[in-house]
Structures are given as structure tokens and as C-alpha cells.
Design a protein around this motif. Structure first.
Motif, PDB file in Angstrom:
ATOM      1  N   UNK A   1       9.680 -15.167   3.084  1.00  0.00           N
ATOM      2  CA  UNK A   1      10.478 -14.430   2.097  1.00  0.00           C
ATOM      3  C   UNK A   1       9.880 -13.129   1.620  1.00  0.00           C
ATOM      4  N   UNK A   2       8.768 -12.691   2.206  1.00  0.00           N
ATOM      5  CA  UNK A   2       8.158 -11.420   1.810  1.00  0.00           C
ATOM      6  C   UNK A   2       9.026 -10.270   2.315  1.00  0.00           C
ATOM      7  N   UNK A   3       9.239  -9.260   1.461  1.00  0.00           N
ATOM      8  CA  UNK A   3      10.098  -8.125   1.831  1.00  0.00           C
ATOM      9  C   UNK A   3       9.334  -6.803   1.945  1.00  0.00           C
ATOM     10  N   UNK A   4       8.208  -6.677   1.262  1.00  0.00           N
ATOM     11  CA  UNK A   4       7.428  -5.432   1.272  1.00  0.00           C
ATOM     12  C   UNK A   4       6.142  -5.658   2.055  1.00  0.00           C
ATOM     13  N   UNK A   5       6.036  -4.998   3.214  1.00  0.00           N
ATOM     14  CA  UNK A   5       4.901  -5.210   4.112  1.00  0.00           C
ATOM     15  C   UNK A   5       4.208  -3.888   4.421  1.00  0.00           C
ATOM     16  N   UNK A   6       2.902  -3.858   4.223  1.00  0.00           N
ATOM     17  CA  UNK A   6       2.104  -2.693   4.585  1.00  0.00           C
ATOM     18  C   UNK A   6       1.130  -3.102   5.674  1.00  0.00           C
ATOM     19  N   UNK A   7       1.316  -2.545   6.860  1.00  0.00           N
ATOM     20  CA  UNK A   7       0.507  -2.934   8.010  1.00  0.00           C
ATOM     21  C   UNK A   7      -0.569  -1.884   8.258  1.00  0.00           C
ATOM     22  N   UNK A   8      -1.791  -2.371   8.566  1.00  0.00           N
ATOM     23  CA  UNK A   8      -2.934  -1.479   8.590  1.00  0.00           C
ATOM     24  C   UNK A   8      -3.622  -1.333   9.923  1.00  0.00           C
ATOM     25  N   UNK A   9      -4.416  -0.277   9.993  1.00  0.00           N
ATOM     26  CA  UNK A   9      -5.177   0.062  11.200  1.00  0.00           C
ATOM     27  C   UNK A   9      -6.455   0.758  10.754  1.00  0.00           C
ATOM     28  N   UNK A  10      -7.569   0.386  11.374  1.00  0.00           N
ATOM     29  CA  UNK A  10      -8.850   0.990  11.056  1.00  0.00           C
ATOM     30  C   UNK A  10      -9.170   2.139  11.998  1.00  0.00           C
TER      31      UNK A  10
ATOM     32  N   UNK B   1     -10.079   4.589   6.485  1.00  0.00           N
ATOM     33  CA  UNK B   1     -11.141   5.468   6.943  1.00  0.00           C
ATOM     34  C   UNK B   1     -12.246   4.656   7.603  1.00  0.00           C
ATOM     35  N   UNK B   2     -13.061   5.317   8.389  1.00  0.00           N
ATOM     36  CA  UNK B   2     -14.047   4.701   9.265  1.00  0.00           C
ATOM     37  C   UNK B   2     -14.752   3.510   8.628  1.00  0.00           C
ATOM     38  N   UNK B   3     -14.696   2.353   9.295  1.00  0.00           N
ATOM     39  CA  UNK B   3     -15.229   1.103   8.765  1.00  0.00           C
ATOM     40  C   UNK B   3     -16.580   0.721   9.369  1.00  0.00           C
TER      41      UNK B   3
ATOM     42  N   UNK C   1       1.358   5.819   5.228  1.00  0.00           N
ATOM     43  CA  UNK C   1       1.857   5.787   3.849  1.00  0.00           C
ATOM     44  C   UNK C   1       0.717   5.830   2.844  1.00  0.00           C
ATOM     45  N   UNK C   2      -0.410   5.229   3.188  1.00  0.00           N
ATOM     46  CA  UNK C   2      -1.589   5.332   2.316  1.00  0.00           C
ATOM     47  C   UNK C   2      -2.839   5.305   3.161  1.00  0.00           C
ATOM     48  N   UNK C   3      -3.923   5.751   2.551  1.00  0.00           N
ATOM     49  CA  UNK C   3      -5.231   5.745   3.206  1.00  0.00           C
ATOM     50  C   UNK C   3      -6.231   5.057   2.281  1.00  0.00           C
ATOM     51  N   UNK C   4      -7.035   4.166   2.854  1.00  0.00           N
ATOM     52  CA  UNK C   4      -8.113   3.514   2.105  1.00  0.00           C
ATOM     53  C   UNK C   4      -9.350   4.391   2.223  1.00  0.00           C
ATOM     54  N   UNK C   5      -9.894   4.768   1.074  1.00  0.00           N
ATOM     55  CA  UNK C   5     -10.916   5.801   0.990  1.00  0.00           C
ATOM     56  C   UNK C   5     -12.321   5.198   0.977  1.00  0.00           C
ATOM     57  N   UNK C   6     -13.217   5.808   1.723  1.00  0.00           N
ATOM     58  CA  UNK C   6     -14.630   5.427   1.691  1.00  0.00           C
ATOM     59  C   UNK C   6     -15.399   6.386   0.772  1.00  0.00           C
ATOM     60  N   UNK C   7     -16.677   6.103   0.553  1.00  0.00           N
ATOM     61  CA  UNK C   7     -17.481   6.894  -0.379  1.00  0.00           C
ATOM     62  C   UNK C   7     -18.703   7.472   0.326  1.00  0.00           C
ATOM     63  N   UNK C   8     -19.304   8.520  -0.233  1.00  0.00           N
ATOM     64  CA  UNK C   8     -20.505   9.100   0.383  1.00  0.00           C
ATOM     65  C   UNK C   8     -21.731   8.199   0.266  1.00  0.00           C
TER      66      UNK C   8
END
Length: 483
Positions: free
Chosen positions: A244-253, A292-294, A321-328
Motif C-alpha cells: 500500500x505504499x504510494x510514495x517511493x524514492x529509489x536510490x543510487x550511489x 554522493x560518493x560512498x 529529485x534529491x541528493x544525499x550530501x557528504x561532509x569534508x
């Protein structure tokens, strides 16, 4: 009872639910109807799904960091800083490692120690131990949607408490939060436990409360071929949609090669909509997230900002749609809030500069998309054969046979025969295909591209290439070429 991809019977769900809520005392604070009422009163600007859907329509990329500390007020301070100073569009609550392993007694000890020494002694926010009121205090204190990010094979109690607490997005899945994270958790068990989570999310959806669900895209994080992460993302999307989930965000590294990464994000969304539509899930909204680079980062902050900015540029050009941000501080451990904020600022500067750039359209990009799609379809179709049409059953059998295989994963339920390496241009290819169900047409492409690299470097393709590639970015390169 045999595992199947079928919506969990509500009476069975409620029977299971009593045991879940009894796992830790704070579970008794959750009343499902009261939770629905609380969620319904949250303002629209705190709703994750709404913000993602709007960003997709506008063609912009939102920035989201990772962050979480042990104590409530300190966690609120951190999140407020990341919004007010860093400019984060979306917020996380990263859960601590003890909670991820359902070790709540040890999480409680970490809370007490953190209070005693005056700083966080946990690597995240122990939401189960803090309970319902604390979660709501966090949600009400910041004016941005918050997602639960963790890494838990059995995330049922965490889901009950955090969703009732007002969080509007929940990361993970029965494969992506098992195979890369755990050694001894049977895949059938974790898929069942995540069917529970998705059934809970589906119930909220039935009551008009859309909770965004995001499988964990990067998996083991280093040199994961797009077809592997795509296959798992689509499997978990199908499993979630059935509940029943309607909102799906699929990711890639991020892998690092611009053409491959852009092709990966675009093909992921297209393939997901193809398979969801094929199985009748036509009322879902699919968005994408680019991580971002993992892998290993340079210790030098200036070089680390280079890696971060390259990830931001790729996210913008792929129209994720969005980006997961890494830190210095990625190479140094848990970042300060200032370092986290700096990573967001650098990312948003690049996103804003590139948001109006036209989509890349080249023959190389088209060829890469076609290759990724062919590889992913080959895996998914074989899994469906293994499951006699059922993707849940086929996935368990497929992992046993190595038809789907995650490189470098710790799970003993993963065959672990895949061996990825970069080609001459830095795209991730396969040196050893394990038991992936590829025909010679696909295998020949990989072999040819890796052979071209070997010729350019004056060496035979071998496991040494894999090692060199794993450490390359930390040393300032993409492809691990011999000195």
C-alpha cells in the motif's frame, strides 16, 4: 508459511503488532488512531512526500545531509543548524547503531553516558528509547520534513514509534538493510519484517497520510554496478507497493563516471515505473535520490570538497529529485555540525549553478542506459522465473543461487562472487560475473572495456585492479592506475 509478495492480512498484522510494541516499554505509547490524527495536523511544509513530488515537477534537486546525536535537545540544535546555516532542504534523523541492532538496553546506557559526559556517545539518535514525545519534540522544532535513516534488518518498532512521532519518511528495506549490514539475518526473515513496516505505511496512506519510503540505494557503497542496486531498488519498490505504499524514492550511489551515473539515475526511474505499472501499481509516485560518493574520501578538506562538488554536479545533471550530501570530514569520522553544514553549502552552490542546464543527450549516454536496462531486466526476469512469478520468493531463491549478488557484502546469505572493476574511463564494469544471468552480448561489453583498460595500463586485468579502484578516490583519482 512460504514467503510471498502479498498484502499482509490486517488481522495478522495486528496480531504481530502486539508483540512488536511489547519489545520495549516506549512501544506502549503508540496508539495508531491517535498517531494518524497527529500526522494529519502536521503542516504541508513538514511532509516529505509533498516536497519531493513538487521538486520532481519543477525539475530541481533537493539537498539532504545525514545527521544524528544521542540527546533530544542536542539533536534539535543540530537539525536547526543544518537548516538555518547549511540551507538543507530535507532533514534526516540518523539512528544509532545499537538501535539498528535492536539492542535497546545498550542504547539506553549510551543515552545515560551522553548525559553524564555532556556530548553524544552514540553515533545517532536512539528514537526507540526516547519514545513518542521526544520524537514529536524534534518534529515540531524544525521547519523542514524529517526522514528516519538507519540500517536495521528488523525496523518494525522503530517504524511504529517514529511514524507515530511525526516523521514523514522512512528509509530502508528487507534486502538493502540486511545484505549490506548484517551477517547472519536470513533474507526471508528481513523481507517479512519489512512487509510489516510497509503494511504500516500503507495503513497511514489509506487514512490519507502519505509516508515516503526509500530503499537504501548504495548498498555496500563501493563499486556497486548500477544493475545490482537497480534490481534491489525495484524489488523493494514492488514489495512496498503491494503493502500500500504510494510514495517511493529509489536510490543510487555515485560510481564516479558522469555518463554512467547520469544514465543510472534516468534508467532507474524509467525501469521502476515500467515494473510497477506491469504489476498494476499505477498510483505510486516515483522519485530518485543520488548518493554522493560512498567510498573512501581524501583526508584533505579541500580535496574532499572536490569529491562532494563532483557528486553535486552529477546529481544536478542527472535531474535526481534529491541528493544525499557528504561532509569534508568523511575520512575522519563523525562530522561536526559546521562540517556538515559546509558540505550542504558546497552542494547547494553547485545545484543552483546547474539546475537550469539542459539534459545531457549523447549516443554514449543512450548506450549506457540501454546496457543498464538490459542487465537489470535480465536479473529481474530470472528472479521472477525463480519465484514462479512472485518477486519475494524469487529474490530469496535468487540470492541463494547468486542470480543477484552484492559485491563486498558481509551477509552469508549473499554468494559474494561478483568482482567489479573500473574501465579505462572510470565506469564500473564486471571482472567476474559470478552467476548473474547475462548473455554473451552483455558479458562481451564488460570484457572488452576492462581489456582496453588493461592494455592502456600495460597489465592483465586482475584482482589488483579492484583493490586499486577501491582506494583511488582517497588518493585523489577515480581509476586506480598503477603509478
Amino acid at each position: 508459511m512460504q514467503l510471498i509478495n502479498k498484502k499482509l492480512d490486517w488481522d495478522k498484522f495486528m496480531e504481530l503488532r502486539q508483540g512488536v510494541l511489547n519489545t520495549w516499554p516506549t512501544g506502549q505509547e503508540v496508539d495508531l488512531e491517535e498517531a494518524i490524527d497527529y500526522q494529519s495536523k502536521l503542516p504541508q511544509d513538514r511532509r516529505f512526500a509533498s516536497k519531493l513530488e513538487a521538486a520532481k515537477k519543477e525539475g530541481i534537486t533537493l539537498a539532504q545531509p545525514r545527521a544524528g546525536v544521542a540527546l533530544v535537545l542536542e539533536h534539535i540544535d543540530l537539525l536547526q543548524y543544518l537548516v538555518n546555516e547549511g540551507g538543507a532542504d530535507l532533514l534526516p534523523t540518523t539512528i544509532d547503531s545499537y538501535t539498528r541492532q535492536n539492542r535497546y538496553n545498550e542504547a539506553q546506557a549510551g543515552i545515560e553516558e551522553s548525559r553524564s559526559v555532556g556530548r553524544s556517545m552514540l553515533n545517532g539518535f536512539p528514537a526507540v528509547n526516547h519514545g513518542l514525545d521526544a520524537c514529536r519534540e524534534v518534529v515540531e522544532a524544525v521547519k523542514a520534513p524529517i526522514q528516519v535513516r538507519h540500517g536495521t534488518p528488523d525496523a518494525r518498532l522503530l517504524a511504529e514509534i517514529t511514524l507515530a512521532g511525526g516523521f514523514t519518511a522512512y528509509e530502508g528495506g528487507g534486502i538493502s538493510y540486511n545484505i549490506p549490514y548484517a551477517k547472519d539475518v536470513p533474507l526471508e526473515r528481513s523481507i517479512r519484517d519489512w512487509q510489516y513496516v510497509d503494511r504500516l505505511v500503507g495503513y497511514y496512506e489509506d487514512k490519507g497520510i502519505s509516508i515516503n519510503r526509500e530503499p537504501f540505494g548504495p548498498l555496500t557503497g563501493t563499486l556497486v554496478p548500477p544493475c545490482i542496486s537497480h534490481s534491489i531498488a525495484i524489488i523493494e519498490a514492488l514489495l512496498a507497493a503491494e503493502q500500500g505504499v504510494k510514495s517511493l524514492t529509489l536510490g543510487y550511489g555515485q560510481c564516479g563516471n558522469l555518463i554512467q551515473d547520469v544514465a543510472a539515475i534516468r534508467s532507474l526511474e524509467e525501469l521502476a515505473e515500467e515494473y510497477l505499472g506491469r504489476f498494476g501499481y499505477r498510483d505510486t509516485v516515483v522519485t530518485t535520490v543520488f548518493h554522493q560518493w560512498m567510498g573512501g574520501f581524501p583526508q584533505d578538506e579541500s580535496k574532499a570538497f572536490g569529491v562532494i562538488s563532483w557528486g553535486a554536479a552529477t546529481a544536478a545533471m542527472s535531474k535526481a529529485t534529491k541528493v544525499i550530501v557528504k561532509t569534508p570530514h568523511e575520512a575522519l569520522g563523525i562530522p561536526t555540525k559546521e562540517a556538515n553544514s559546509a558540505g550542504i553549502k558546497a552542494t547547494k552552490q553547485v545545484l543552483n549553478m546547474l539546475k537550469d542546464q539542459p539534459l545531457l543527450e549523447t549516443i554514449e549516454l543512450k548506450n549506457e542506459k540501454d546496457l543498464i536496462k538490459a542487465e537489470t531486466r535480465a536479473i529481474l526476469e530470472r528472479l521472477l522465473e525463480f519465484g514462479e512469478g512472485d518477486i519475494a520468493l524469487g529474490t530469496v531463491r535468487g540470492f541463494q543461487a547468486g542470480v543477484i549478488d552484492v559485491p563486498f557484502a558481509p551477509s552469508r546469505f549473499n554468494l559474494g562472487r561478483l568482482l567489479p572493476a573500473r574501465d579505462h574511463h572510470g565506469a564500473v564494469r564486471l571482472l567476474d560475473f559470478g552467476n548473474l544471468p547475462f548473455g554473451d552480448d552483455i558479458k562481451d561489453i564488460h570484457r572488452e572495456k576492462i581489456a582496453t583498460r588493461g592494455k592502456a595500463e600495460g597489465r592483465e586485468p586482475s584482482f589488483q585492479m579492484v583493490i586499486d579502484d577501491i582506494y583511488a578516490i582517497g588518493k585523489g583519482m577515480l581509476v586506480g592506475k598503477p603509478r
